[in-house]
Structures are given as structure tokens and as C-alpha cells.
Design a protein around this motif. Structure first.
Motif, PDB file in Angstrom:
ATOM      1  N   GLY A 138      37.375  27.790  24.690  1.00  0.00           N
ATOM      2  CA  GLY A 138      38.673  27.058  24.371  1.00  0.00           C
ATOM      3  C   GLY A 138      39.137  26.289  25.563  1.00  0.00           C
ATOM      4  O   GLY A 138      38.439  26.602  26.653  1.00  0.00           O
ATOM      5  N   ASP A 139      40.089  25.906  25.345  1.00  0.00           N
ATOM      6  CA  ASP A 139      40.891  25.141  26.641  1.00  0.00           C
ATOM      7  C   ASP A 139      41.725  26.091  27.271  1.00  0.00           C
ATOM      8  O   ASP A 139      43.078  26.093  27.319  1.00  0.00           O
ATOM      9  N   LEU A 140      40.997  26.849  28.119  1.00  0.00           N
ATOM     10  CA  LEU A 140      41.976  27.876  28.877  1.00  0.00           C
ATOM     11  C   LEU A 140      42.355  27.464  30.122  1.00  0.00           C
ATOM     12  O   LEU A 140      43.251  27.911  30.726  1.00  0.00           O
ATOM     13  N   ARG A 141      41.383  26.585  30.704  1.00  0.00           N
ATOM     14  CA  ARG A 141      41.887  26.011  32.188  1.00  0.00           C
ATOM     15  C   ARG A 141      42.105  27.121  33.241  1.00  0.00           C
ATOM     16  O   ARG A 141      43.086  27.184  33.766  1.00  0.00           O
ATOM     17  N   PRO A 142      40.872  27.837  33.639  1.00  0.00           N
ATOM     18  CA  PRO A 142      41.019  28.743  34.669  1.00  0.00           C
ATOM     19  C   PRO A 142      41.358  27.936  35.862  1.00  0.00           C
ATOM     20  O   PRO A 142      40.882  26.929  36.341  1.00  0.00           O
ATOM     21  N   ASN A 143      42.282  28.608  36.698  1.00  0.00           N
ATOM     22  CA  ASN A 143      43.028  27.853  37.641  1.00  0.00           C
ATOM     23  C   ASN A 143      42.784  28.585  39.054  1.00  0.00           C
ATOM     24  O   ASN A 143      43.090  28.005  40.059  1.00  0.00           O
ATOM     25  N   ALA A 144      42.573  29.871  39.202  1.00  0.00           N
ATOM     26  CA  ALA A 144      42.621  30.497  40.324  1.00  0.00           C
ATOM     27  C   ALA A 144      41.708  31.970  40.211  1.00  0.00           C
ATOM     28  O   ALA A 144      41.745  32.429  39.278  1.00  0.00           O
ATOM     29  N   VAL A 145      41.122  32.142  41.235  1.00  0.00           N
ATOM     30  CA  VAL A 145      40.136  33.425  41.485  1.00  0.00           C
ATOM     31  C   VAL A 145      40.983  34.140  42.646  1.00  0.00           C
ATOM     32  O   VAL A 145      41.134  33.357  43.651  1.00  0.00           O
ATOM     33  N   SER A 146      40.555  35.408  42.857  1.00  0.00           N
ATOM     34  CA  SER A 146      40.981  36.447  43.961  1.00  0.00           C
ATOM     35  C   SER A 146      39.945  37.377  43.956  1.00  0.00           C
ATOM     36  O   SER A 146      39.445  38.009  43.056  1.00  0.00           O
ATOM     37  N   ASP A 147      39.441  37.759  45.137  1.00  0.00           N
ATOM     38  CA  ASP A 147      38.485  38.855  45.329  1.00  0.00           C
ATOM     39  C   ASP A 147      39.097  39.928  45.821  1.00  0.00           C
ATOM     40  O   ASP A 147      39.920  39.914  46.730  1.00  0.00           O
ATOM     41  N   GLY A 148      38.857  40.879  44.980  1.00  0.00           N
ATOM     42  CA  GLY A 148      39.450  42.315  45.377  1.00  0.00           C
ATOM     43  C   GLY A 148      38.910  43.251  46.273  1.00  0.00           C
ATOM     44  O   GLY A 148      37.591  43.007  46.528  1.00  0.00           O
ATOM     45  N   PRO A 149      39.650  44.442  46.713  1.00  0.00           N
ATOM     46  CA  PRO A 149      38.944  45.177  47.730  1.00  0.00           C
ATOM     47  C   PRO A 149      37.807  45.896  46.966  1.00  0.00           C
ATOM     48  O   PRO A 149      37.096  46.889  47.482  1.00  0.00           O
ATOM     49  N   ASP A 150      37.773  45.911  45.501  1.00  0.00           N
ATOM     50  CA  ASP A 150      36.868  46.577  45.002  1.00  0.00           C
ATOM     51  C   ASP A 150      35.617  45.695  44.471  1.00  0.00           C
ATOM     52  O   ASP A 150      34.518  46.272  43.918  1.00  0.00           O
ATOM     53  N   GLY A 151      35.503  44.583  45.151  1.00  0.00           N
ATOM     54  CA  GLY A 151      34.279  43.834  44.981  1.00  0.00           C
ATOM     55  C   GLY A 151      34.258  43.138  44.020  1.00  0.00           C
ATOM     56  O   GLY A 151      33.244  42.045  43.426  1.00  0.00           O
ATOM     57  N   ASN A 152      35.244  42.800  42.933  1.00  0.00           N
ATOM     58  CA  ASN A 152      35.499  41.909  41.782  1.00  0.00           C
ATOM     59  C   ASN A 152      36.127  40.781  42.173  1.00  0.00           C
ATOM     60  O   ASN A 152      36.737  40.647  42.873  1.00  0.00           O
ATOM     61  N   ILE A 153      36.129  39.898  40.989  1.00  0.00           N
ATOM     62  CA  ILE A 153      36.760  38.716  40.983  1.00  0.00           C
ATOM     63  C   ILE A 153      37.896  38.875  39.877  1.00  0.00           C
ATOM     64  O   ILE A 153      37.492  39.224  38.950  1.00  0.00           O
ATOM     65  N   TYR A 154      39.070  38.443  40.398  1.00  0.00           N
ATOM     66  CA  TYR A 154      40.149  38.406  39.260  1.00  0.00           C
ATOM     67  C   TYR A 154      40.663  37.030  39.227  1.00  0.00           C
ATOM     68  O   TYR A 154      40.617  36.133  40.079  1.00  0.00           O
ATOM     69  N   LEU A 155      40.832  36.758  37.711  1.00  0.00           N
ATOM     70  CA  LEU A 155      41.114  35.248  37.216  1.00  0.00           C
ATOM     71  C   LEU A 155      42.272  34.913  36.499  1.00  0.00           C
ATOM     72  O   LEU A 155      42.435  35.848  35.705  1.00  0.00           O
ATOM     73  N   SER A 156      42.947  34.060  36.784  1.00  0.00           N
ATOM     74  CA  SER A 156      44.072  33.643  36.044  1.00  0.00           C
ATOM     75  C   SER A 156      43.844  32.106  35.304  1.00  0.00           C
ATOM     76  O   SER A 156      42.837  31.398  35.710  1.00  0.00           O
ATOM     77  N   PHE A 157      44.552  31.934  34.479  1.00  0.00           N
ATOM     78  CA  PHE A 157      44.622  30.639  33.615  1.00  0.00           C
ATOM     79  C   PHE A 157      45.893  29.927  33.584  1.00  0.00           C
ATOM     80  O   PHE A 157      46.914  30.478  33.512  1.00  0.00           O
ATOM     81  N   ALA A 158      45.374  28.583  33.625  1.00  0.00           N
ATOM     82  CA  ALA A 158      46.706  27.656  33.242  1.00  0.00           C
ATOM     83  C   ALA A 158      47.151  27.436  31.910  1.00  0.00           C
ATOM     84  O   ALA A 158      48.432  27.140  31.647  1.00  0.00           O
ATOM     85  N   ASN A 159      46.300  27.718  31.100  1.00  0.00           N
ATOM     86  CA  ASN A 159      46.523  27.326  29.548  1.00  0.00           C
ATOM     87  C   ASN A 159      46.306  28.766  28.886  1.00  0.00           C
ATOM     88  O   ASN A 159      45.917  28.622  27.580  1.00  0.00           O
ATOM     89  N   ALA A 160      46.280  30.038  29.431  1.00  0.00           N
ATOM     90  CA  ALA A 160      46.341  31.270  28.795  1.00  0.00           C
ATOM     91  C   ALA A 160      46.750  32.300  29.350  1.00  0.00           C
ATOM     92  O   ALA A 160      47.137  32.156  30.710  1.00  0.00           O
ATOM     93  N   ARG A 161      47.604  33.353  28.793  1.00  0.00           N
ATOM     94  CA  ARG A 161      48.370  34.191  29.292  1.00  0.00           C
ATOM     95  C   ARG A 161      47.474  35.408  29.926  1.00  0.00           C
ATOM     96  O   ARG A 161      47.904  36.399  30.854  1.00  0.00           O
ATOM     97  N   SER A 162      46.349  35.167  29.757  1.00  0.00           N
ATOM     98  CA  SER A 162      45.215  36.416  30.264  1.00  0.00           C
ATOM     99  C   SER A 162      45.171  36.549  31.782  1.00  0.00           C
ATOM    100  O   SER A 162      44.892  35.499  32.334  1.00  0.00           O
TER     101      SER A 162
END
Length: 445
Positions: A138-162
Motif C-alpha cells: 500500500g501507500d505507506l510512504r516510509p519516511n525515516a529509519v534509525s539504527d538502534g543499539p541492538d543492531g536493528n533498524i527502526y522505521l516510521s511512515f508518513a502515511n501509516a501509524r505503525s
């Protein structure tokens, strides 16, 4: 009467934080990262994910369009159509620049649900397109990622609340895990330190304000709702300072007309004391991204976005920090008394008392290595990480035993819970982690 010039400058400028313009010609830049060679790459709304030429004296750099991934320029390479806030992960931090570093660049374009991965080419010193991850549909529009101290990537969206966690993000098929739902809309996020339970604390720049939640362990799906925390207005950019743990920066971009030029600010939050400085840096217009290089905050803003015509290439990249001078007393008048108006004096050789922020200190010579005999041991399984760092020069283990050297900590094979180690007590770089297939033990003094 002699007018005093040169000591202070007029306008919105930089009495709060000294600054240098590193690059111009940007368009609505949303973030940046520093590659293994120390060069800056910017996510630009027009050109894509591009390397920046270095400033030379007073001459600012610009985008190296030959390096750009994505964007809308003619002949562009594969990459995000509308590059969002990027992040980089190095799977082998003991070997920086080895060619396995991966940049993650979300695509915030209409209709997108993609995060692009670009791999570092050690021979040519550029990022090349590697693959892309489709995050749901769908049209989620991922807008930002951040690398955490656990080695994972965290992701936010402009068009979704998740809020999504990408676990094992450099794997061919990483795990995509939904962990939170924001209250309004996300403009960015920062995966920061671990709390006392070992979980990653995530801050989210929402349209309603700054919020926070604690991420679950890998493989655990949750629907946490971030809670409001810290009054920093309505941030449009956010960045966690890995070099000074427990310091968070946010920036605003709330202007709507040219009359709002210079009204946006950067806040500094000390997470260890809850002290918020909402006037840490002033005089910006439509801040779109924050990051850091060499201990200095990088800020991307774009005054052109305040113009109804939205002209391109009006944005800039600035470096903040360093010593800010100020006059704390003086100048004197000809009779030796304090001048009534500090801007003028009738003394041709007036006397001043000046200070700097931070205070000037005589350079400290590196002392001989100090030993500590009470090291804290921590054991992890597949992922071995630490938020804390032990000095830019790394941790040097004394005695026998097999050890890996890291910028921030060491992982040791078969060592007892106490180890003799040396460190630099003054300087500190980012602590890095490394993935192993079996348990290892790390020590920090």
C-alpha cells in the motif's frame, strides 16, 4: 566615538551556536549519514541519496550528482524516488570500510512502501544500490529509519501509524516486526539507548509532539502507543547523539510563510537529567533533518520551502558546535569605567573580558594507560552490543587471550569476569556491536 564592529553580527545568526555552512543547493533535505570515509551523504527531495562535496574554507560544497541514488534528476541511478531520513549499519565494525556497510534509505514517495539498501563499495568509496525491502503493501510512504543499539533498524511512515522494527536488517530476508502505533503522524524517530531491562528506548517526532516507547525483544509483536514526553514543540527532525550517550536533539519546521524565516529552533535534551534546552540553536527555516559528524550537529533546513512557489535548491547543510565567544564585561570608556553603551566607546584601546561556551581548557595530554580491575561482564547470545563506549581509541586488553578490538568495546573469548584493561578516561566514541553465532563475553570498565 568609536563603533565596535566585527565582534558581533546582526540578524538571525549564531550567538547561540557557532556554525559553518557545509553545502548549499539542497532541496527539502530530510537527513544525512557519514560514510566509512567520513564523507556526508544527504537525502535530498530532488536529487535522491547523494554524497556532498566538502566545503573549502568559506566556499560551501554541494551535491555530487554522479553519486546520487534515486531522485528525479535525468539519468538517475536506482534508488528511492523521495529519499527519507537514512541510517547505516556496519555488520563488522572491527573492520570499518571493508565493504559490508549497508545504508538504509526509505522512499517516502506517493505509493511507496519501500526501504532501499545500498552497499558500500570500498574501491570506489560510494554507496551502490543493493536491494529494496517492501514493507507490507500500500501507500505507506516510509519516511525515516534509525539504527538502534541492538543492531536493528527502526522505521516510521508518513502515511501509516505503525512503527516497524527490521530485525537482522542486513540479512537477505530480515524480519519485519510491527511494534507500535503512533498517536498522530510520524515525521521521524530515534532508536536510542537501552533501559535497565535491556530494551531499546525509541523517541518519535510526531505531528502532535515528541513521544516515547520501549521496544520489545526481537520476535515479539506489540502495539505499544508512544507516550508524550518533553515539551519541545512540534519537532520535524530528531537525532540521538551516540558520541554523548543520553543526549537527544530535535528541530522544528513549523513555518508556513516567508515571514516565518529564521524562527525554527533546535532543542537539546539531556535524557539523564531531563534537562531541556529549547533555545540551544536558533535562526533556522524549515528544519528537515539532523545528524552528526565529528561531535558536531549537522542541520538541514530549507528557507525556500516558505515561499509559496517552493523553489528548489534553496536548502543548506550546516555544522553546529565549537566555541562560541561572548563579551562578559567591557568595553571600557576613556576614563577606565564601563562604557554606558557596550556598542560604543570613546576609548581607542578599550578593555574587554571575554568568555567562551564551552569554557576553554588547556589541551590535556594523553596520560599513561590506567588499569581497572573491576570490569563489568555482560553475556549475550546472538547479538552482542553495548550502548556505552570506552574511548575513541578503543579498549586495549592486557595480558593473554584472544580479543577483537572495537572503537567502543572489546569482545573477548574465554576470559574470566575480571580483566585488566586500559582506557582513555576523557574521550569517547560510539560503542559498536557485532553479531556472532555463539555467545561471547564483553567487558566494560
Amino acid at each position: 566615538m568609536a563603533a565596535l564592529t566585527g565582534a558581533l553580527s546582526a540578524g538571525t545568526a549564531s550567538a547561540d551556536q557557532s556554525r559553518q555552512t557545509l553545502a548549499v543547493g539542497l532541496t527539502k533535505a530530510s537527513g544525512s549519514l557519514v560514510d566509512p570515509k567520513g564523507r556526508i551523504w544527504v537525502s535530498d527531495a530532488r536529487a535522491g541519496f547523494c554524497r556532498v562535496t566538502e566545503a573549502s574554507g568559506a566556499t560551501a560544497g554541494g551535491l555530487e550528482t554522479s553519486t546520487c541514488l534515486g531522485g528525479s534528476l535525468t539519468g538517475h541511478k536506482a534508488g528511492p524516488a523521495l529519499a527519507g531520513t537514512p541510517a547505516m549499519i556496519d555488520p563488522t565494525p572491527a573492520n570499518p570500510g571493508s565493504g559490508d556497510e549497508i545504508a538504509f534509505i526509505p522512499d517516502a514517495a506517493v505509493g511507496s512502501s519501500e526501504v532501499y539498501r545500498a552497499v558500500w563499495n570500498a574501491a570506489s568509496s560510494v554507496f551502490n544500490y543493493q536491494s529494496q525491502l517492501t514493507i507490507f503493501d500500500g501507500d505507506l510512504r516510509p519516511n525515516a529509519v534509525s539504527d538502534g543499539p541492538d543492531g536493528n533498524i527502526y522505521l516510521s511512515f508518513a502515511n501509516a501509524r505503525s512503527i516497524i522494527k527490521i530485525a537482522d536488517p542486513t540479512a537477505l530476508h530480515p524480519s519485519i516486526e510491527s511494534i507500535a502505533s503512533v498517536n498522530s503522524s510520524s515525521l521521524g524517530l530515534a532508536a536510542t539507548h537501552r533501559n535497565s531491562a535491556g530494551n531499546v528506548v525509541v523517541y518519535v517526532a510526531e505531528t502532535a509532539g515528541l513521544t516515547v516507547f520501549t521496544a520489545p525483544d526481537d520476535g515479539v509483536l506489540t502495539n505499544y502507543v508512544p507516550a508524550p514526553l518533553y515539551n519541545v514543540g512540534k519537532p520535524t527532525a530528531i537525532y540521538y547523539d551516540w558520541q554523548t550517550p543520553l543526549v537527544l536533539y530535535t528541530g522544528t519546521g513549523g513555518g508556513t510563510t516567508t515571514a516565518d524565516a529564521g524562527k525554527d529552533t533546535i532543542s537539546r535534551i539531556d535524557l539523564s537529567t531531563d534537562k531541556v534546552d529549547n533555545q540551544w540553536a536558533l535562526g533556522f527555516s524549515k528544519i528537515g533533518g539532523l545528524s552528526m559528524r565529528d561531535g558536531k550537529v549537522l542541520v538541514m533546513d530549507d528557507p525556500g520551502q516558505l515561499d509559496p512557489a517552493k523553489p528548489t535548491q534553496q536548502g543548506r547543510l550546516q555544522s553546529l558546535g565549537g566555541v562560541v565567544p561572548s563579551i562578559v564585561s567591557g568595553p571600557t570608556s576613556a576614563d577606565g569605567t564601563q562604557a554606558a553603551n557596550p556598542a560604543f566607546t570613546n576609548d581607542s584601546t578599550p578593555t574587554f573580558t571575554v568568555a567562551s561556551t564551552p569554557p576553554w581548557r588547556r589541551p590535556r595530554m594523553q596520560p599513561p594507560a590506567k588499569h581497572c580491575h573491576s570490569c563489568v561482564a555482560g553475556v549475550h547470545g546472538r547479538n552482542v552490543h553495548t550502548r556505552h563506549c570506552l574511548g575513541c581509541r578503543g579498549l586495549h586488553l592486557l595480558g593473554t587471550g584472544s580479543a577483537f578490538r572495537y572503537p567502543g568495546f572489546a569482545v573477548i573469548h574465554d576470559r574470566p569476569d575480571r580483566s585488566e584493561c586500559s582506557r582513555d578516561y576523557r574521550t569517547c566514541g560510539r560503542g559498536y556491536g557485532e553479531r556472532f553465532t555463539s555467545a561471547r563475553r564483553y567487558f566494560r570498565c
